[in-house]
Structure formats: C-alpha cells, structure tokens
Write an enzyme that holds these catalytic residues in place. Structure first.
Site, PDB file in Angstrom:
ATOM      1  NE  ARG A 226      -1.979   1.447   3.774  1.00  0.00           N
ATOM      2  CZ  ARG A 226      -1.746   2.419   4.663  1.00  0.00           C
ATOM      3  NH1 ARG A 226      -0.759   2.335   5.513  1.00  0.00           N
ATOM      4  NH2 ARG A 226      -2.505   3.501   4.695  1.00  0.00           N
ATOM      5  CG  ASN A 228       0.641   6.134   5.083  1.00  0.00           C
ATOM      6  OD1 ASN A 228      -0.337   6.847   4.864  1.00  0.00           O
ATOM      7  ND2 ASN A 228       1.177   6.008   6.278  1.00  0.00           N
ATOM      8  CD  GLU A 268       5.793   5.971   5.698  1.00  0.00           C
ATOM      9  OE1 GLU A 268       6.415   6.599   6.557  1.00  0.00           O
ATOM     10  OE2 GLU A 268       4.831   5.219   5.962  1.00  0.00           O
ATOM     11  CE1 TYR A 319      -0.851  10.007  13.625  1.00  0.00           C
ATOM     12  CE2 TYR A 319      -1.304   9.672  11.293  1.00  0.00           C
ATOM     13  CZ  TYR A 319      -0.713   9.259  12.472  1.00  0.00           C
ATOM     14  OH  TYR A 319       0.020   8.116  12.490  1.00  0.00           O
TER      15      TYR A 319
END
Lengths: 356, 317
Positions: A226, A228, A268, A319
């Site tokens: 995945r 990110n 990432e 965040y």
C-alpha cells in the site's frame, strides 16, 4: 537499475540539504493519490511485479539514491545504534529476511547483486556498496553484523519484524532510520492496535480490525503493498521523535515563496511479506521524497495534489503535522489548477518532463 | 510457485505406520518447497479423473534441501472420501499439488517452556514443533494419548525425537488423574498446546482451566474435517446461478466446481477467509470462527465446512 546507471554520489539528507531527482526518478515516483480527494481506506493490493509507476515493479526498489541513502543510514546507526533492535525470539525471522532480500535483489538486479548458494554456504556480492561476503546460512557468527542488521544496512527504507501470536501481531524487531515521526524504541513489543493508537479516525472506521484480520492470514509468496503519505520540510529521511529538536522547527519557516523548495511530498511504499521459517511478517517501508517544484513538473500530479491538500480532513492534517504550512503549499499549487478533469489512478500520464 | 495451483509434487514414498495411518513423502516436481514454520498446514489437491479433493494436513517435516514434505494421513470416517482416497490410492507417482501453506498454530516463541498434549493423529503439528524446539534448545515436553492398538505405531513415529521429553499414554483410563497432576506440576510460565479430536481438546482445556491456566497460555488448532450431509441447493444472488451441493461434497467445493471464484484459505473452518453473506435460508454452522452472535444472526456462512438446515440457501455471490 543496472551497474551502468550512475548512482548519485552527492546528496545530503541533513543540513545543508541536497537532494536532486533525475527526470526518470520523478516519473517513477509512487504518487499516492489515485483520486482528487483523500481519506483512509484499505488500499492494499498484491505486491506483484507490475504497477502504474516503475517504483512498484520490484520486490525491493533500488533507485539512484541507493548509495547515498545507505551511507545516511550507516551514519544514523553510528550516532544511535538502538535504531536497530531485534528481540531474541525473532532469530528465525532474521534469516528469513536475509533469504528474501538476497533472493529478490539478486533476481531483480542481477547487475548489482549476486547470490550463489551451495547448501548452507552462501556467497553474497553487493557491487554498489562493495560488499563480498561468504557466510553460512543460519550461523550468525559468520556475518559481521547480526543477520537482520547486515542486510537491512544494504537496503533503502525501514524494516520491522512482526511476530504472530494470540491472533495479533507484535512489533518485535526492526531497523528504523527514515521514519515519519515514530520510534522503534517506543513501539517495540507493541501489538498491532497499540502501535496504531495515535492514528485518528481509522480505528472507528474499522480499518485496523479489518487490516489485522487480513494480515493474520497473509500467505508466504503472496506479499501485499500500500502507499501511505505525509509531508516533510526539507529532504530529511530521519524525521524521528528522537531528533525532533533538529527538524521540528523547520515547519515554521515555510512561506508562499519557499514552499516549492522546502515542502516535500513524502511517500511510503509499504510492503508486507509472510516469512516462511518464523511465520513472522516483514513490514518494509520505502520512503520517497519529492519537492513541490518537482511535482509541479507533472501536469496531472500538480493539479491533483492541490485538490487533495486543499480539501484534506482537518484531523488528518493535524495528525500528519501539516497545519503549520499546508496553506502555503496549497497557495503555490493553486496556480496550476485550472479546474480540468484528471484521470483516475496514479500514473503521471506523460513520458517526458518539459522543464520550464 | 504458481499462485493459483501452488507447488506441483508427486508422492515419492508411502509408509504404512499403522493399519489406519499412512505417512506420505511428497517430492516437489520443480525447484523446492519454501521453508516451513512449525505448526504449518498445507492444502493438498489430489484425485482422479472423476474428482479432485483439496484437503488440509499438517506438515510433519520438510527436508533440509526443500525437495520433500511429509504428511501423515488417517483414514477418517465419516469422510468425504479425500483421506480415504489417499489411503487407498496414494501410491508413489500420484500427483499431489500443494496449493497453499499457512500456519494457524504457531509456536509461542516468547514462551519459556512448552507443554504439548496430543491424541491420535493430533500428533502431527507437534512433530514439526519438536524438530525446531530441539534445534533451538527450547524447553518442552510432549504427552501423547493413543488407542492401545496404535501405541507401537506412535512410538515408532516418535522414536527419532528426544525420548526423555516424551510420554505415550495408552487410552484414557489412567489419563484423567495423570493429566491434572502433570498440568499442576508445570511452572506458571509454561504454554500449553493441544491437538486432537474435539472432545479430547475440550477435556484438556477444561482440566487446564481447573488447574488454573489462563486461556492466553492454552493454544489449540481447531480444524474441522469437513463432513458431508443432506443435499441442498444454493442460489447465487449475483450470478443468478443455482447449484446443488451433494452429500459428500462441501459447499465450497460445489462453488468451485461451478466455476465460482469463492474466497478460501484453510478449508477447515479455522481461519474465516471463506466467509460469505447469507441472504436467505438457515445455515448449519460447523466452523470455529464465527461468534455466537454471528451464528444466531444467520447472515453469514463459512463455505468450507458449513452446510444448510433449509433445503435452499441464497448467498451473496
């Protein structure tokens, strides 16, 4: 990459910063937004040797920054050896990692890496880093470092080892030097939900429940991946809590004018592998940094990034630590957004880069 | 390895361990099998021109060079015929492919001592456990329970391992008191692993609970050997197809035979991967995964082992 490709010899991931990307490196960047908006999702897909951009197409991606990144990693480890910790019960997983890494690197990049095996006697050659190592597989005494550390030092990105017990995953080892503000020393020994606790929203969306259930069933030979993302000021790989005093204040100096050079999209490429001897899971986090000025060279990406950042959920923005400079990045990117429709998917939709 | 068909292999030798037990050595046709973690099981596909079975068996051993795997199969009754087929027709040369390998019963590596309790064919995962525990210098003990007529067979199977750590018990006559005693004698750090028939595992768990073991230290693999049952019909809401599940085939097999790409992994009601939504009809749950609420709700079914109480089941497939 082949041995004829030049690895960059110059570059600095700490002040004074220097990171240059070739046109090819820009076009193979794993741009993380398949749509014009972003929210958490279970964006997991099989990690097969195919993908919309070239950086997705190898088991472990090696690019032009390989040598300089490995040097930076060695420097961080010499300053802070505890960036690499593996708990004693993870020994089998260390050898699993050696086997997976050496097999796939030598298969994907035969010009750069070579592995020959004669039973348990292995011979590893890493040409870019000038390593030529004979060792006995399973005998840690025949390597200059512990097996996991020996190999992780020769690879871009971070790696953690998760033990599986009690229907949960436990972060029981790793080498973490290019992280987006988390610490292995802090997370070591935590369970899947414990180390994800700081992430907003995703828990209530049920993403961690589903993610954990999926990973507990992950099978050997069928890795998944995945993408990110977050953002980083300056091309700094080591945005660690340990060094927050060094990089934290950089976020306050961004302006509308310097955003294109200071603000980097940090992506990432996360891959997950079931390790066969240990039943552990390897989590690999390969970090790519691209400044807004380079993203602006790709027509589709600059429009899309503008829309994603402009409309980002405030909880996610907080965040990810973007609040201090997100408006400046949006301001810079807004000049490119002419309201045209963009295509689905992450492909750059162009083969060459035209420098303005 | 082909991600769909797995590792192609053939039986290279068969060993009659006991009248009802066969040990098979499978040789990889091309290349090698991957390394195996102790407690792993494989899904093995085999059969003849009329029928292909896909059954789960614990992997007892993988040779150092990776060219062979070993399994031990009991002729199970009642049965859909898979183990019975292997028992009768599993001769050298028979093709058996290893579709997938996974581990639902791993060693708890942080444990300081490991106590294994098995009955009958439940010994199989512990054979791979002991190989590794011996190599890694872990502290362990095995107590195996067997029918008297198979004592010598299991003693033979266990003969390559460290005899000072193994005890074979005949029948359950003296077992009841001896099990509580041995569980009470264990240090508090011991992890307990149980494998065997359902009633046996329940008895061990109960005895362990009475001896004060916390559930987090008691590990078991609850595989269900999929049994047959009454014929029922399945309507597939998405594709509009209707298929019939025969007495000796599973719902999952019927779906696969009809060309439906149904999810699955363990094929033994243990992992939950084959979960499918039920739109109409009453499922006959036979798995160990669904919660009591999910069972009562009747809106979901694990196709690998469960069947239908109503003549027709409508699935979201």
């Amino acid at each position: 990459m082949s041995i004829d490709t030049t690895f960059r010899s110059a570059g600095s991931y700490r002040a004074p910063y220097l990171l240059e990307n070739s046109d090819a490196a820009i076009l193979r960047f794993p741009f993380p937004f398949p749509e014009d908006t972003y929210m958490y999702s279970m964006n997991i897909e099989p990690h097969v040797k195919a993908g919309e951009v070239d950086s997705l197409r190898r088991t472990f991606d090696v690019d032009e920054h390989y040598v300089v990144e490995c040097q930076e990693k060695a420097r961080i480890l010499s300053e802070d050896p505890k960036r690499c910790i593996v708990l004693p019960h993870m020994q089998k997983a260390e050898w699993d990692f050696i086997e997976l890494a050496m097999n796939s690197l030598s298969e994907d990049y035969p010009d750069l890496f070579h592995l020959s095996r004669d039973g348990m006697r292995w011979h590893w050659i890493n040409r870019p880093l000038n390593i030529d190592q004979h060792f006995v597989f399973g005998d840690a005494g025949t390597l200059p470092y512990a097996p996991f550390e020996f190999m992780a030092r020769q690879m871009q990105g971070d790696f953690t080892l998760q033990d599986q017990r009690d229907n949960d995953l436990w972060m029981d080892g790793g080498m973490v030097t290019s992280q987006a503000d988390w610490s292995l020393k802090f997370d070591l020994g935590m369970s899947f939900k414990q180390w994800h606790a700081p992430v907003p929203k995703a828990g209530e969306m049920g993403i961690f429940d589903r993610g954990l259930r999926f990973l507990l069933m992950l099978q050997h030979g069928m890795p998944v991946r995945r993408l990110n993302w977050t953002m980083t000021i300056n091309p700094r790989l080591d945005t660690s809590p340990e060094n927050f005093t060094i990089w934290g204040r950089d976020r306050t100096v961004v302006t509308d004018d310097n955003a294109k050079d200071l603000v980097h999209l940090r992506v990432e490429l996360q891959t997950l592998f079931r390790l066969p001897r240990s039943n552990a899971i390897l989590f690999a986090v390969r970090c790519y940094l691209l400044p807004l000025r380079d993203i602006a060279l790709v027509h589709k990406w600059r429009i899309r990034l503008h829309r994603v950042l402009r409309d980002l959920d405030p909880a996610l923005s907080a965040y990810k630590g973007l609040d201090l400079y997100r408006a400046h990045a949006v301001h810079y990117l807004s000049q490119f957004d002419n309201n045209e429709l963009t295509s689905k998917g992450i492909s750059p939709d162009q083969d060459i880069i035209v420098h303005m | 390895m082909n991600p769909v068909t797995g590792y192609a292999a053939t039986i290279s030798s068969v060993d009659m361990v006991a009248p009802a037990l066969r040990r098979f050595v499978l040789s990889c046709t091309k290349g090698t099998f991957p390394a195996i973690s102790p407690g792993s099981h494989g899904i093995f596909a085999f059969g003849n021109e009329h029928r292909i079975w896909k059954n789960a068996y614990s992997i007892v051993n993988r040779s150092e060079d990776g060219k062979t795997l070993e399994i031990i199969v009991r002729r199970a009754e009642p049965s859909r015929g898979g183990s019975d087929f292997l028992y009768r027709h599993g001769k050298p040369g028979l093709n058996v492919s290893v579709i997938s390998i996974s581990n639902l019963f791993p060693i708890f590596r942080t444990g300081r001592r490991h106590l294994m309790i098995s009955a009958g064919i439940g010994i199989t995962p512990f054979l791979s456990y002991m190989t590794e525990m011996q190599k890694s210098g872990m502290d362990y003990a095995l107590h195996h329970y067997t029918r008297p007529e198979e004592t010598s067979a299991f003693k033979a199977i266990l003969s390559p391992y460290d005899q000072s750590r193994i005890r074979v018990n005949e029948g359950r006559q003296n077992a009841v008191s001896s099990l509580s005693m041995l569980l009470e004698r264990e240090p508090i750090t011991s992890h307990l692993y149980v494998c065997g028939p359902d009633s046996f595992m329940e008895w061990v768990r109960q005895t362990a609970a009475e001896a004060g073991y916390v559930t987090a230290k008691v590990h078991s693999e609850r595989f269900v050997s999929p049994a047959g049952g009454r014929v029922f019909e399945v309507r597939l809401a998405r594709s509009g197809k209707t298929i019939t599940v025969g007495t000796d085939e599973t719902l999952l097999e019927a779906l696969e035979n009809a060309g439906i790409a149904a999810p699955c992994l363990c094929r033994g009601g243990a992992c939950g991967m084959c979960r499918v939504a039920v739109i109409d009809g009453r499922p006959d749950h036979r798995d160990h995964v669904l919660t009591a609420d999910e069972r009562d709700g009747g809106n979901v079914i694990l196709t690998c082992v469960s069947r239908s109480l109503s003549p027709t089941l409508t699935l979201d497939l």
